[in-house]
Design a protein around this motif. Structure first.
Motif, PDB file in Angstrom:
ATOM      1  N   MET A  74       0.844  -1.183   0.000  1.00 50.54           N
ATOM      2  CA  MET A  74       0.000   0.000   0.000  1.00 50.54           C
ATOM      3  C   MET A  74       0.884   1.238   0.000  1.00 50.54           C
ATOM      4  O   MET A  74       1.715   1.417   0.893  1.00 50.54           O
ATOM      5  CB  MET A  74      -0.899   0.025   1.242  1.00 50.54           C
ATOM      6  CG  MET A  74      -1.970  -1.038   1.259  1.00 50.54           C
ATOM      7  SD  MET A  74      -3.320  -0.609   0.132  1.00 50.54           S
ATOM      8  CE  MET A  74      -4.468  -1.922   0.513  1.00 50.54           C
ATOM      9  N   LEU A  77      -1.100   8.050  -0.781  1.00 46.75           N
ATOM     10  CA  LEU A  77      -1.332   8.940  -1.904  1.00 46.75           C
ATOM     11  C   LEU A  77      -1.138  10.397  -1.501  1.00 46.75           C
ATOM     12  O   LEU A  77      -1.460  10.798  -0.378  1.00 46.75           O
ATOM     13  CB  LEU A  77      -2.752   8.754  -2.447  1.00 46.75           C
ATOM     14  CG  LEU A  77      -3.095   7.364  -3.005  1.00 46.75           C
ATOM     15  CD1 LEU A  77      -4.543   7.348  -3.471  1.00 46.75           C
ATOM     16  CD2 LEU A  77      -2.162   6.980  -4.136  1.00 46.75           C
ATOM     17  N   GLU A  81      -2.699  13.033  -6.182  1.00 46.68           N
ATOM     18  CA  GLU A  81      -2.999  11.672  -6.626  1.00 46.68           C
ATOM     19  C   GLU A  81      -4.392  11.240  -6.181  1.00 46.68           C
ATOM     20  O   GLU A  81      -5.139  10.623  -6.939  1.00 46.68           O
ATOM     21  CB  GLU A  81      -1.945  10.711  -6.077  1.00 46.68           C
ATOM     22  CG  GLU A  81      -0.577  10.888  -6.704  1.00 46.68           C
ATOM     23  CD  GLU A  81       0.537  10.219  -5.920  1.00 46.68           C
ATOM     24  OE1 GLU A  81       1.615  10.021  -6.491  1.00 46.68           O
ATOM     25  OE2 GLU A  81       0.320   9.917  -4.714  1.00 46.68           O
ATOM     26  N   SER A  82      -4.734  11.551  -4.950  1.00 54.38           N
ATOM     27  CA  SER A  82      -6.052  11.203  -4.433  1.00 54.38           C
ATOM     28  C   SER A  82      -7.148  11.936  -5.193  1.00 54.38           C
ATOM     29  O   SER A  82      -8.184  11.353  -5.540  1.00 54.38           O
ATOM     30  CB  SER A  82      -6.127  11.544  -2.939  1.00 54.38           C
ATOM     31  OG  SER A  82      -7.410  11.257  -2.426  1.00 54.38           O
ATOM     32  N   GLY A  85      -7.777  10.419  -8.625  1.00 53.33           N
ATOM     33  CA  GLY A  85      -8.564   9.201  -8.503  1.00 53.33           C
ATOM     34  C   GLY A  85     -10.020   9.483  -8.215  1.00 53.33           C
ATOM     35  O   GLY A  85     -10.919   8.828  -8.756  1.00 53.33           O
ATOM     36  N   GLN A 110      -9.661   8.573  -1.061  1.00 51.57           N
ATOM     37  CA  GLN A 110      -8.640   7.530  -0.946  1.00 51.57           C
ATOM     38  C   GLN A 110      -7.335   8.114  -0.402  1.00 51.57           C
ATOM     39  O   GLN A 110      -6.871   9.163  -0.836  1.00 51.57           O
ATOM     40  CB  GLN A 110      -8.394   6.881  -2.304  1.00 51.57           C
ATOM     41  CG  GLN A 110      -7.576   5.601  -2.229  1.00 51.57           C
ATOM     42  CD  GLN A 110      -7.549   4.841  -3.535  1.00 51.57           C
ATOM     43  OE1 GLN A 110      -7.913   5.366  -4.585  1.00 51.57           O
ATOM     44  NE2 GLN A 110      -7.132   3.582  -3.491  1.00 51.57           N
ATOM     45  N   GLN A 113      -3.112   3.198  -1.813  1.00 51.11           N
ATOM     46  CA  GLN A 113      -3.534   2.434  -2.978  1.00 51.11           C
ATOM     47  C   GLN A 113      -2.608   1.263  -3.261  1.00 51.11           C
ATOM     48  O   GLN A 113      -1.394   1.341  -3.068  1.00 51.11           O
ATOM     49  CB  GLN A 113      -3.553   3.341  -4.219  1.00 51.11           C
ATOM     50  CG  GLN A 113      -4.013   2.661  -5.491  1.00 51.11           C
ATOM     51  CD  GLN A 113      -4.059   3.631  -6.656  1.00 51.11           C
ATOM     52  OE1 GLN A 113      -3.486   4.716  -6.609  1.00 51.11           O
ATOM     53  NE2 GLN A 113      -4.751   3.249  -7.706  1.00 51.11           N
ATOM     54  N   ASP A 115      -2.973  -1.294  -6.700  1.00 52.83           N
ATOM     55  CA  ASP A 115      -3.803  -1.659  -7.844  1.00 52.83           C
ATOM     56  C   ASP A 115      -5.173  -0.984  -7.709  1.00 52.83           C
ATOM     57  O   ASP A 115      -5.244   0.221  -7.596  1.00 52.83           O
ATOM     58  CB  ASP A 115      -3.919  -3.177  -7.959  1.00 52.83           C
ATOM     59  CG  ASP A 115      -2.558  -3.831  -8.222  1.00 52.83           C
ATOM     60  OD1 ASP A 115      -1.742  -3.202  -8.911  1.00 52.83           O
ATOM     61  OD2 ASP A 115      -2.322  -4.952  -7.735  1.00 52.83           O
ATOM     62  N   GLY A 118      -7.211  -0.407  -1.734  1.00 53.56           N
ATOM     63  CA  GLY A 118      -6.608   0.631  -0.913  1.00 53.56           C
ATOM     64  C   GLY A 118      -7.425   0.967   0.314  1.00 53.56           C
ATOM     65  O   GLY A 118      -8.287   0.190   0.754  1.00 53.56           O
ATOM     66  N   TRP A 120      -9.722   4.160   2.193  1.00 58.72           N
ATOM     67  CA  TRP A 120     -10.502   5.375   1.948  1.00 58.72           C
ATOM     68  C   TRP A 120     -10.979   5.943   3.286  1.00 58.72           C
ATOM     69  O   TRP A 120     -11.157   5.199   4.256  1.00 58.72           O
ATOM     70  CB  TRP A 120     -11.730   5.067   1.105  1.00 58.72           C
ATOM     71  CG  TRP A 120     -11.493   4.894  -0.363  1.00 58.72           C
ATOM     72  CD1 TRP A 120     -11.714   5.805  -1.350  1.00 58.72           C
ATOM     73  CD2 TRP A 120     -11.027   3.709  -1.040  1.00 58.72           C
ATOM     74  NE1 TRP A 120     -11.395   5.275  -2.583  1.00 58.72           N
ATOM     75  CE2 TRP A 120     -10.973   3.998  -2.420  1.00 58.72           C
ATOM     76  CE3 TRP A 120     -10.639   2.442  -0.597  1.00 58.72           C
ATOM     77  CZ2 TRP A 120     -10.551   3.060  -3.367  1.00 58.72           C
ATOM     78  CZ3 TRP A 120     -10.212   1.504  -1.535  1.00 58.72           C
ATOM     79  CH2 TRP A 120     -10.163   1.817  -2.907  1.00 58.72           C
ATOM     80  N   TYR A 135     -11.600  -0.184   3.789  1.00 57.74           N
ATOM     81  CA  TYR A 135     -10.597  -0.974   3.080  1.00 57.74           C
ATOM     82  C   TYR A 135     -11.253  -1.830   2.020  1.00 57.74           C
ATOM     83  O   TYR A 135     -12.350  -2.348   2.207  1.00 57.74           O
ATOM     84  CB  TYR A 135      -9.882  -1.872   4.091  1.00 57.74           C
ATOM     85  CG  TYR A 135      -8.985  -2.937   3.515  1.00 57.74           C
ATOM     86  CD1 TYR A 135      -7.727  -2.624   3.022  1.00 57.74           C
ATOM     87  CD2 TYR A 135      -9.393  -4.270   3.482  1.00 57.74           C
ATOM     88  CE1 TYR A 135      -6.893  -3.618   2.504  1.00 57.74           C
ATOM     89  CE2 TYR A 135      -8.573  -5.264   2.968  1.00 57.74           C
ATOM     90  CZ  TYR A 135      -7.319  -4.926   2.484  1.00 57.74           C
ATOM     91  OH  TYR A 135      -6.502  -5.902   1.972  1.00 57.74           O
ATOM     92  N   THR A 139     -11.434  -4.771  -6.825  1.00 62.03           N
ATOM     93  CA  THR A 139     -12.522  -3.921  -7.306  1.00 62.03           C
ATOM     94  C   THR A 139     -13.878  -4.544  -7.036  1.00 62.03           C
ATOM     95  O   THR A 139     -14.859  -3.852  -6.777  1.00 62.03           O
ATOM     96  CB  THR A 139     -12.369  -3.665  -8.820  1.00 62.03           C
ATOM     97  OG1 THR A 139     -11.088  -3.081  -9.059  1.00 62.03           O
ATOM     98  CG2 THR A 139     -13.449  -2.722  -9.331  1.00 62.03           C
TER      99      THR A 139
END
Length: 220
Positions: A74, A77, A81-82, A85, A110, A113, A115, A118, A120, A135, A139
């Motif tokens: 992990m 971010l 970056e967050s 996303g 988030q 991360q 993949d 991650g 949030w 968590y 996906t």
């Protein structure tokens, strides 16, 4: 958040020569955090703002090595970056893509991360679980509450370091670089169950019903 919980975790990692510490970026500006908050229409918990003011993600590519900040690779971010996303997830939500309201809830920001998975933060101020850490690894998985707030989250990680559930690699090998975090997943889960028994992510006897019912939509 008790800022002491985060600092204790960072001190423990530093004392054990964790490589991630050397790659933490300087803290984000208050203005960049406020702009992200404004753009989302959410309300960021004080703890989230403190986290980003302490460090703004991690620079993991300077040496070509993949440093981790949390087990399972992990990476924390940055604000930028967050935010990138968040915008992408919003586009997917508004497209009517099946399941995105459950798997990428509106109002969730988030902070780390791997993949498609991650961690949030629930940034819905009227939600019963406002400020909680959620968590998801895949996906297809629903969000599960991992900790009730960031203080609990970092207290758990600090305890895991103290009990040896999170170790620091002492040398390079086929899987890790010297200084990487190495987790004993079973030991970490046992500590989490002991410290945070009411969080669905650690309650193995329950199915994902709490998450699937979108507990974050419940208000007081």
């Amino acid at each position: 958040m008790s800022f002491a919980a985060l600092e204790a975790y960072l001190v423990s990692l530093s004392a054990r020569s964790a490589g991630a510490i050397d790659y933490l970026r300087d803290g984000a500006s208050s203005s960049s955090i406020s702009q992200y908050e404004f753009d989302t229409g959410c309300e960021f918990p004080t703890a989230l703002k403190q986290l980003w003011r302490r460090f703004d993600g991690i620079s993991a590519v300077e040496s070509g090595r993949f440093f981790t900040f949390y087990p399972d690779f992990m990476l924390p971010l940055s604000v930028q970056e967050s935010q990138s996303g968040y915008k992408m997830f919003e586009e997917l939500r508004t497209s009517g893509e099946y399941g995105f309201d459950t798997h990428f809830p509106k109002g969730f920001v988030q902070i780390a991360q791997v993949d498609a998975g991650g961690f949030w933060i629930n940034c819905l101020p009227k939600s019963r679980t406002f400020g909680a850490v959620y968590y998801r690894l895949l996906t297809s998985d629903p969000m599960e509450r991992f900790a009730d707030d960031l203080s609990q989250f970092f207290s758990l990680l600090e305890q895991a370091v103290q009990e040896g559930a999170i170790l620091i690699a002492s040398e390079d090998d086929d899987y890790y670089y010297k200084g990487d975090l190495v987790a004993d997943a079973d030991a970490l889960n046992q500590i989490a169950r002991r410290m945070l028994p009411n969080c669905p992510a650690h309650n193995w006897e329950q199915d994902c019903s709490a998450a699937m019912q979108e507990e974050w939509l419940r208000v007081d």
